[in-house]
Design an enzyme around this catalytic site. Sequence first.
Site: not given
Length: 388
Positions: A318, A345
């Site tokens: 992540d 993201c």
Amino acid sequence: MTGTLRWTDRVLELEVGPVAHGGHCVARHEGRVVFVRHALPGERVHAVVTEDGGGTFCRADAVAVLEPSPQRVEPVCPWARPGGCGGCDLQHARSDAQRELKAAVLAEQLRRLAGLDREVPVEALPGGQLGWRTRVRLAVDDLGRAGLRAHRSHDVLPIADCPLTPVGVLPPVLERRHRPGAEIEVVVDADGIVHAPGTTAGPVVARAAGREWLLSPGTFWQVHPALADTLATVVGEWAAVPAGGTAWDLFGGAGLFASVLAEQVGPDGRVVVVEAARQSVADGQRALADLTWIDWRSGRVEDALAGLADRPDVVVADPPRRGLGRDLVAAIAQREPDRVVHVACDPAALARDVALFAEHGYPLRELRAFDAFPMTHHMECVALLGRA
């Protein structure tokens, strides 16, 4: 095209084209590309040029809509306009249209950077378009007034409230004077307690994956209240680490994904968490103290990988907005995990990483996208990459 051409402050009449990554749409005028904010595909607008470096493109704000899109709505916030706040890019679009625009951006990035023709819907999260932002960072101007920054600017807008935050949270903070030039973080935790300058609240309570964290100020946690649980569920389903197996949780924060992975591998397995922020590691160690088979590593992922000798069954990563990049993708692939679960993201960084993994024999297997940041151009994606 001459290098000295400048259109700044010029008003252009534009036929607006497709949406692009970054919260704007693409138009063309006299052979140049114009990135237009506050417009929607198919509209005809008057737009004022806000930035022009004299190259092949410039930036503009739509200040008058001559032919509106049927997807256009009136923004709920007076600052969601040309010259206003830089946070909301899509308040002028219906909620379903916002997700369609984000899906179009994701598909375009996958085609352009990964050579994949793949349409992925952007899924709504519970809670609606407003009041979801549980963490917000405010800037303070020279007069001590807190507010949000203008788009692509250091200017601070002295707002009265923000509709993306829960009702009643920001006004008490905005009404006070603060140290000029400071930045202020306001957090609403899982118990509804507001953490802000001047409050005496204790640790920030976060809950997800059936567990509770007591976070120190500044420790990263997802902004949308439904996102942590959503990501933990998807990561757990796709990781599927065997009992007694080994999993790596890279850029692991306070251990949200590690908690799920540790339950899967059990006491005979091993989960390695690598996180650069020492406070996040400390918070995670306290929250997951019962999962003694988690091995916490505080440091840069790039450095920590050299000290990991075992072969992981699964790697969960992540990374920050910039993504993994060529070197980290290669380092992960060299350890030959069965699967990689990549949380991202930024769709452009994700598409680039997907292409890099494919070069190492890890093609894209599954991909989901979530509207974790309504009213903005941002989204959250989870990709599953498996050995060919």
